[in-house]
Structure formats: structure tokens, C-alpha cells
Design a protein around this motif. Structure first.
Motif, short mmCIF file in Angstrom:
data_model
loop_
_atom_site.label_atom_id
_atom_site.label_comp_id
_atom_site.label_asym_id
_atom_site.label_seq_id
_atom_site.Cartn_x
_atom_site.Cartn_y
_atom_site.Cartn_z
N ASP A 1 8.15 1.26 -25.50
CA ASP A 1 7.65 1.49 -24.15
C ASP A 1 6.93 0.24 -23.65
O ASP A 1 6.30 -0.49 -24.42
N VAL A 2 7.01 0.01 -22.34
CA VAL A 2 6.46 -1.19 -21.73
C VAL A 2 5.46 -0.80 -20.65
O VAL A 2 5.75 0.05 -19.80
N ILE A 3 4.28 -1.43 -20.68
CA ILE A 3 3.25 -1.22 -19.67
C ILE A 3 2.94 -2.56 -19.01
O ILE A 3 2.40 -3.47 -19.65
N ALA A 4 3.31 -2.71 -17.74
CA ALA A 4 2.96 -3.90 -16.97
C ALA A 4 1.55 -3.71 -16.43
O ALA A 4 1.27 -2.72 -15.75
N THR A 5 0.66 -4.64 -16.73
CA THR A 5 -0.77 -4.39 -16.58
C THR A 5 -1.33 -4.68 -15.19
O THR A 5 -2.52 -4.44 -14.94
N GLY A 6 -0.52 -5.19 -14.27
CA GLY A 6 -1.02 -5.48 -12.93
C GLY A 6 -0.96 -6.96 -12.63
O GLY A 6 -0.83 -7.80 -13.52
N THR A 7 -1.05 -7.29 -11.35
CA THR A 7 -0.91 -8.69 -10.92
C THR A 7 -2.21 -9.22 -10.33
O THR A 7 -2.98 -8.47 -9.72
N PRO A 8 -2.48 -10.51 -10.52
CA PRO A 8 -3.68 -11.10 -9.92
C PRO A 8 -3.48 -11.51 -8.48
O PRO A 8 -2.39 -11.37 -7.90
N VAL A 9 -4.54 -12.02 -7.88
CA VAL A 9 -4.51 -12.48 -6.50
C VAL A 9 -3.48 -13.60 -6.33
O VAL A 9 -3.20 -14.34 -7.26
N GLY A 10 -2.90 -13.68 -5.12
CA GLY A 10 -1.98 -14.76 -4.82
C GLY A 10 -0.57 -14.32 -4.48
O GLY A 10 0.32 -15.16 -4.37
N VAL A 11 -0.36 -13.01 -4.29
CA VAL A 11 0.98 -12.54 -3.92
C VAL A 11 1.26 -12.89 -2.46
O VAL A 11 0.37 -13.29 -1.71
N GLY A 12 2.52 -12.70 -2.06
CA GLY A 12 2.94 -13.14 -0.73
C GLY A 12 2.19 -12.49 0.42
O GLY A 12 1.93 -13.14 1.44
N ILE A 13 1.84 -11.20 0.28
CA ILE A 13 1.14 -10.53 1.38
C ILE A 13 -0.31 -10.96 1.51
O ILE A 13 -0.99 -10.59 2.47
N GLY A 14 -0.78 -11.74 0.55
CA GLY A 14 -2.17 -12.22 0.63
C GLY A 14 -2.34 -13.39 1.58
O GLY A 14 -3.47 -13.79 1.88
N PHE A 15 -1.22 -13.95 2.06
CA PHE A 15 -1.28 -15.08 2.98
C PHE A 15 -1.19 -14.59 4.42
O PHE A 15 -0.70 -13.49 4.69
N THR A 16 -1.68 -15.41 5.34
CA THR A 16 -1.59 -15.11 6.77
C THR A 16 -0.83 -16.22 7.47
O THR A 16 -1.31 -17.35 7.56
N PRO A 17 0.40 -15.95 7.94
CA PRO A 17 1.14 -14.69 7.79
C PRO A 17 1.67 -14.55 6.36
O PRO A 17 1.64 -15.51 5.59
N PRO A 18 2.15 -13.36 6.00
CA PRO A 18 2.68 -13.16 4.65
C PRO A 18 3.80 -14.14 4.34
O PRO A 18 4.58 -14.53 5.22
N ARG A 19 3.88 -14.54 3.09
CA ARG A 19 4.91 -15.49 2.65
C ARG A 19 5.90 -14.74 1.76
O ARG A 19 5.78 -14.74 0.54
N PHE A 20 6.83 -14.07 2.38
CA PHE A 20 7.80 -13.27 1.65
C PHE A 20 8.88 -14.17 1.04
O PHE A 20 9.16 -15.27 1.53
N LEU A 21 9.51 -13.67 -0.03
CA LEU A 21 10.59 -14.39 -0.67
C LEU A 21 11.85 -14.33 0.17
O LEU A 21 12.08 -13.36 0.90
N LYS A 22 12.68 -15.35 0.00
CA LYS A 22 13.97 -15.39 0.71
C LYS A 22 15.01 -15.98 -0.23
O LYS A 22 14.68 -16.58 -1.27
N ALA A 23 16.26 -15.79 0.13
CA ALA A 23 17.36 -16.32 -0.67
C ALA A 23 17.19 -17.82 -0.88
O ALA A 23 16.88 -18.56 0.05
N GLY A 24 17.37 -18.24 -2.11
CA GLY A 24 17.20 -19.64 -2.47
C GLY A 24 15.88 -19.95 -3.13
O GLY A 24 15.73 -21.01 -3.77
N ASP A 25 14.90 -19.06 -3.01
CA ASP A 25 13.61 -19.26 -3.68
C ASP A 25 13.75 -19.06 -5.18
O ASP A 25 14.66 -18.35 -5.66
#
Length: 294
Positions: free
Chosen positions: A253-277
């Protein structure tokens, strides 16, 4: 020891291997027939005896020429358990993003647990399919994941670490608009290819203090996340206690423990992933999990 699941281009099935420091994959089953089969959860269930076989095999195992890494556990016994809002700064970041669905607590009083189906799991190097999110809100979340080694229910914090086999890396890829739209997070986070995992399982004996592990995430070479596991709101024993209170945890069994600060929605405006990234996640001692967005 860093254990991997891999495949050969010219052979059927998957195989159990070990990842050397130079990146070469060793074919453990070629050195020890007892390790044939490539079923990582079954190997983990073998306990100390299986680990001793693997350690002995490493000394004489040949390099697996042309090996392609799979996710270390392509199909866990259950869905991948995931934990939301489990770093203080990310909890604040998420609360201020507008995607939190009106949650009252910035820092949750209890672990926020959801799951990803096994069909979301992909290997290092495999493509994250952005087209499966028609809303254009694709985001990354680098996470340390715990691999369970011993079966148990009602596991207390004091004995929780005895149930840990090792650690790997998960990218909790998320379609943010779907996550918000459906309130429950499965449809925003459980889409096919939305759980890159790997490259290896670093066995627990090689990690004296998991709190000292450092996680970093880069997008196209730009560092976005950088945190110590010590910053978790609910640490690994607390997560194992909470999940196992009424759900039996099993080897693999696998438990992913959570993510730290710095995801795409934390930026203004959000920095979402796109093809080629390209998303690159690294955790001390485990290695690098890198996946392109297609």
C-alpha cells in the motif's frame, strides 16, 4: 537499497531490480531465481527474508541492458492513499487560491485523505495527458510517498514506523477546476496518468530520519517547490494511525504524504501545466521522478 520494477523491450512481464548510484538497473532475478515474478507487493510481503535475498543478489546481479523503469508499484493492493493540505505553507496557499471549495479551516484539524485509482499510476518518463483535463487547470504536486511493509489495522503512532517498508516519490497531478467543481477530489486527481510514481523504493533501513528528507520540484528547470518532510502538519506515524484506524493496511500500500508550497495555483495568476512542460521531482536518496506533459 533502491528497489525498482522494470521491463525489457524484448521480454514479457515485469521484473524486480535494484537501482545503482550510476543509474544502472540490476536484474535481481537473474542472480536469484527466488526473486522472479516482478510482483513488488508480494516481494514486500516476504519481509526480512525477501530483503536478504535482494541484498545478496545485488552483489552478483547483471546490469539489465535496455531496461525501462516502471512505477515501482504499478498496481498497489488498494488505491493510492493521498493526503491534502499537509504542509503549513501549502495549506495557506491552497486556502488563498480560491480552489479550496469554501473550507473553513486553513490548517485541517484532522488529515484530509482521498485516493487515486491504480489506473492513474504511470512510470518515470511516461507522459501526463493534459487533454484528459478539458478545463485547462493542470497542476503538479511533488510528494514523498510511504510504502507499507507490514499488514495491520489500528496501528498506533508508537509502532507505525515498524510498518514502513520504504519511500518513493509521487506527483499528485491535479485538474484544479475539476477538483473544485466536484468538491470531492477523486475526479480532479484520479484521471489516467495523474499519478507518476518512482523511480525507486528506498528501503526504510536507508532512511534513519525521514523528517530530514528534502523534496524539490522543478518545472522546465525552474524550482517551484523546496521543503523538508519535517514541515508536515501530520507526520508519517499520524497518517498511518489515522488511515489504519478502520482500514487494514497491506504490504505494498502507498500513502502520498502531501505537497509543500509552490504549486501552480499558488501563483498570481496560476501557472498551470501545458503540453511540452517537464515536471521533475527529487527526494533525497530516492532519486528523480521526471515526466513530460503531452
Amino acid at each position: 537499497m533502491r528497489l525498482v520494477t522494470f521491463k525489457y523491450a524484448e521480454k514479457l512481464g515485469v521484473h524486480l531490480g535494484a537501482l545503482r548510484e550510476d543509474g544502472a538497473v540490476l536484474d535481481l532475478a537473474a542472480a536469484d531465481p527466488a526473486l522472479q515474478g516482478g510482483n513488488m507487493p508480494a516481494f514486500i510481503a516476504g519481509g526480512t527474508a525477501a530483503l536478504e535475498h535482494a541484498r545478496s543478489a545485488m552483489a552478483k546481479a547483471p546490469v539489465a541492458q535496455g531496461a525501462a523503469l516502471c512505477a515501482p508499484i504499478p498496481r498497489p493492493p488498494k488505491n493510492v492513499f493521498c493526503v491534502g493540505k499537509n504542509y503549513h505553507e501549502h495549506a495557506k496557499e491552497f486556502a488563498g487560491s480560491g480552489f479550496d471549495g469554501g473550507a473553513k479551516d486553513v490548517v485541517p484539524p484532522f488529515p484530509v485523505v482521498f485516493s487515486k485509482p491504480h489506473t492513474s499510476i504511470i512510470a518515470p518518463g511516461e507522459k501526463i495527458l493534459s487533454a484528459l483535463d478539458p478545463t485547462g487547470g493542470l497542476d503538479y504536486e511533488g510528494e514523498l510517498a510511504v510504502v507499507i511493509g507490514r499488514r495491520g489495522r489500528g496501528i498506533g503512532k508508537a509502532e507505525a514506523m515498524q510498518h514502513v517498508f520504504g519511500y518513493t516519490i509521487v506527483n499528485d497531478v491535479t485538474a484544479r477546476h475539476l477538483q473544485k467543481r466536484h468538491s470531492q477530489w477523486v475526479l480532479g486527481k484520479g484521471l489516467d496518468t495523474f499519478c507518476p510514481m518512482g523511480p525507486a523504493i528506498l528501503t526504510a533501513d536507508a532512511v534513519p530520519d525521514p523528517k530530514a528528507l528534502r523534496l524539490t520540484a522543478h518545472v522546465n528547470g525552474e524550482k517551484r517547490q523546496d521543503a523538508l518532510v519535517a514541515d508536515l502538519i501530520f507526520d508519517i506515524p499520524a497518517l498511518i494511525e489515522a488511515i489504519s484506524a478502520g482500514i487494514t493496511l497491506e504490504p505494498g500500500d502507498v500513502i502520498a504524504t502531501g505537497t509543500p508550497v509552490g504549486v501552480g495555483i499558488g501563483f498570481t495568476p496560476p501557472r498551470f501545466l501545458k503540453a511540452g512542460d517537464v515536471v521533475r521531482i527529487e527526494v533525497t536518496g530516492i532519486g528523480v521522478l521526471e515526466n513530460p506533459v503531452a
